[in-house]
Design an enzyme around this catalytic site. Sequence first.
Site, short mmCIF file in Angstrom:
data_model
loop_
_atom_site.label_atom_id
_atom_site.label_comp_id
_atom_site.label_asym_id
_atom_site.label_seq_id
_atom_site.Cartn_x
_atom_site.Cartn_y
_atom_site.Cartn_z
N LYS A 122 0.85 -1.19 0.00
CA LYS A 122 0.00 0.00 0.00
C LYS A 122 0.89 1.24 0.00
O LYS A 122 1.54 1.55 0.99
CB LYS A 122 -0.91 0.01 1.26
CG LYS A 122 -1.84 1.20 1.29
CD LYS A 122 -1.56 2.02 2.55
CE LYS A 122 -2.31 3.31 2.63
NZ LYS A 122 -1.86 4.35 1.67
N GLY A 171 -4.87 3.48 -1.82
CA GLY A 171 -6.05 3.96 -1.11
C GLY A 171 -5.67 4.60 0.21
O GLY A 171 -4.49 4.74 0.53
N GLY A 180 -5.06 5.58 4.15
CA GLY A 180 -4.47 4.86 5.28
C GLY A 180 -5.55 4.29 6.18
O GLY A 180 -5.44 3.15 6.65
N GLY A 201 -4.68 0.86 4.87
CA GLY A 201 -3.64 0.64 5.88
C GLY A 201 -4.19 -0.11 7.08
O GLY A 201 -3.60 -1.08 7.56
N GLU A 228 9.38 1.56 10.84
CA GLU A 228 10.42 2.54 10.54
C GLU A 228 9.77 3.90 10.66
O GLU A 228 8.95 4.27 9.81
CB GLU A 228 10.96 2.34 9.12
CG GLU A 228 11.72 1.06 8.91
CD GLU A 228 13.08 1.06 9.60
OE1 GLU A 228 13.58 2.13 9.95
OE2 GLU A 228 13.62 -0.04 9.80
N CYS A 243 13.67 10.97 6.75
CA CYS A 243 13.50 10.52 8.15
C CYS A 243 14.82 10.58 8.90
O CYS A 243 14.85 10.84 10.09
CB CYS A 243 12.92 9.12 8.18
SG CYS A 243 13.89 7.95 7.21
N GLU A 273 9.77 16.18 15.08
CA GLU A 273 10.16 16.08 13.68
C GLU A 273 9.33 17.08 12.86
O GLU A 273 8.10 17.06 12.92
CB GLU A 273 9.87 14.66 13.20
CG GLU A 273 10.29 14.43 11.77
CD GLU A 273 10.00 13.01 11.32
OE1 GLU A 273 8.85 12.58 11.41
OE2 GLU A 273 10.95 12.34 10.87
P1 NAD Z 1 2.19 8.70 7.55
O1 NAD Z 1 2.42 7.97 8.84
O2 NAD Z 1 1.15 9.73 7.52
O3 NAD Z 1 1.80 7.66 6.39
C1 NAD Z 1 2.60 6.54 6.08
C2 NAD Z 1 1.72 5.51 5.40
O4 NAD Z 1 0.74 5.04 6.32
C3 NAD Z 1 0.95 6.04 4.19
O5 NAD Z 1 0.85 5.02 3.21
C4 NAD Z 1 -0.42 6.33 4.79
O6 NAD Z 1 -1.47 6.32 3.85
C5 NAD Z 1 -0.56 5.18 5.77
N1 NAD Z 1 -1.51 5.41 6.86
C6 NAD Z 1 -2.04 6.59 7.28
N2 NAD Z 1 -2.90 6.38 8.29
C7 NAD Z 1 -2.93 5.05 8.51
C8 NAD Z 1 -3.61 4.22 9.45
N3 NAD Z 1 -4.46 4.71 10.34
N4 NAD Z 1 -3.36 2.89 9.42
C9 NAD Z 1 -2.49 2.36 8.53
N5 NAD Z 1 -1.81 3.10 7.61
C10 NAD Z 1 -2.04 4.44 7.61
O7 NAD Z 1 3.62 9.25 7.13
P2 NAD Z 1 3.98 10.15 5.88
O8 NAD Z 1 3.53 11.54 6.17
O9 NAD Z 1 3.54 9.49 4.62
O10 NAD Z 1 5.58 10.07 5.91
C11 NAD Z 1 6.36 10.86 6.72
C12 NAD Z 1 6.78 10.13 7.98
O11 NAD Z 1 7.44 8.92 7.64
C13 NAD Z 1 7.77 10.91 8.79
O12 NAD Z 1 7.44 10.82 10.16
C14 NAD Z 1 9.08 10.20 8.54
O13 NAD Z 1 10.06 10.35 9.53
C15 NAD Z 1 8.64 8.81 8.40
N6 NAD Z 1 9.64 8.03 7.67
C16 NAD Z 1 10.40 7.12 8.33
C17 NAD Z 1 11.38 6.41 7.66
C18 NAD Z 1 12.23 5.40 8.35
O14 NAD Z 1 12.81 4.58 7.65
N7 NAD Z 1 12.34 5.39 9.64
C19 NAD Z 1 11.57 6.62 6.31
C20 NAD Z 1 10.80 7.58 5.68
C21 NAD Z 1 9.82 8.27 6.37
#
Ligand code: NAD
Length: 472
Positions: A170, A201, A203, A207, A245, A279, A377
């Site tokens: 996803k 789709g 989250g 998700g 992550e 990140c 962050e």
């Molecule tokens: P996010 O947590 O909003 O979304 C990540 C993914 O989760 C997306 O596909 C989103 O649609 C999905 N999602 C959203 N709500 C959900 C739910 N309730 N249940 C399941 N899935 C859901 O993050 P973002 O804004 O897309 O990305 C930025 C974040 O990602 C930052 O905090 C960054 O630090 C982190 N990040 C971490 C790493 C790492 O390797 N540690 C790498 C890249 C980004």
Amino acid sequence: MHDYDRRTLFIDGQWVKPAGEDVIEVIDPSTERPIGSVPAGTAEDVDAAVAAARRAFDPLISVAERRERVAAVIAAMEKRLPDIAETISREMGAPLRIAQTVQTQVPLAVARGFAGVLETFEFEEHVANSLVVREPYGVVGAITPWNYPLYQVVAKVLPAIAAGCTTVLKPSNEAPLSVFEFVEAVEEAALPAGVVNLVSGSGAVIGERLAEHPDLDFVSFTGSTGVGARVAELAGRSVKKVALELGGKSANVILDDADLSTAVKVGVGNAFLNGGQTCMAWTRMLVPRSRYGEALDLIAAAVAKYTVGDPFDAATRIGPSASAKQFETVRGYIERARRDGARLLTGGADKVRDIGYYLAPTVFADVDPASELGQEEVFGPVLAVIPFDDDADALRIANCTPYGLSGAVWAGDIDRAIAFARGVQTGQLDINGGNYNPIAPFGGYKKSGIGRELGRAGFEEYLQTKSLQLPA
Ligand code: NAD
């Protein structure tokens, strides 16, 4: 030719119509206009994809077959990297130069790393009277964010294939188009139906259904810490494995005998890579009070070289924020940091261009480590500079956030830097400019996550362990 108007999902080896009609628009952050759309899948689509992945899962798959699958995906992906880079620049605003290098060449190196692990990995070992065997973990749900859309997918799907697992993927809503192009490469690689499935789709729908799905064995999530906690909570209900992550607030610690100009130059580059939407970005620069003024001058000079502009302009080093939401989030942090008393050295919350989510690279000095900017962050081009008194003070500040993903240490002597690094609670640290390593374990301490990605450690996350006790 790019297909940015996606109407189908990849399930059971076919591009199929989703159960519903809804779509998610993908917005180009440099123009604020839609460039395409992907299906807003439903729980029904997830169930179909999980069922296909379950059927495709063969726990006894040979290692030779896995090697072939990994090699085929890498070959098909490699051909598409120039196109995927262009798509990443369009959908999330990464400067094309960054999209063509970090955004696509790093995933290629990561994928080759898994192929390398598969060449030498010992799947069986004797422990006293036991034969310990490592088996594919099962059916995996992979949920990924938008900031490095190809990298995050490759860091999950490739080790899953290498381990003999099957996946339901996803992607993010902000940058899904590059992931569709990656899945076309998977299709070309002609893996058996159901080994890799794609359901785009929201989250909340896709998700959450993946996280709670009773027939999934493992959910691997990359994204924000808040959503990661929700995924773990849902996954816990069906006792499935979770890898997370998550976010970071990494410290770039410059000790008093370091090569200050190199440490500042590299540190500024790291903080603003991909517009600060990384990140592992070193978003806190910790500078000895004895060299503070000198450091601020060097920072200002370094930041002046970070041209903000269109992702397709060769001079651009910082593109737009990836989305309207991210843009507003970053502006909020900048405004509150000013109110909290941090000193604005350069940049600010103003929109740099009339159209597009552009922000100037922003640096705050005298940031209180306990303040919001010192702790949270931001995920935008915002660097917090924090002075420290001595090494013990630097270590206390480095460790004072809830995160522990990355960081750096600079010192005149490498042994001093390594000794300091041993005390930092974080998953990886660059010592005196040591290079990124695509096969070294990557992951977080504290609220930056659970588990490791990349290389052997990342591969082993996708394996189960079985002990066969043998008679004497
Ligand atoms: P996010 O947590 O909003 O979304 C990540 C993914 O989760 C997306 O596909 C989103 O649609 C999905 N999602 C959203 N709500 C959900 C739910 N309730 N249940 C399941 N899935 C859901 O993050 P973002 O804004 O897309 O990305 C930025 C974040 O990602 C930052 O905090 C960054 O630090 C982190 N990040 C971490 C790493 C790492 O390797 N540690 C790498 C890249 C980004």
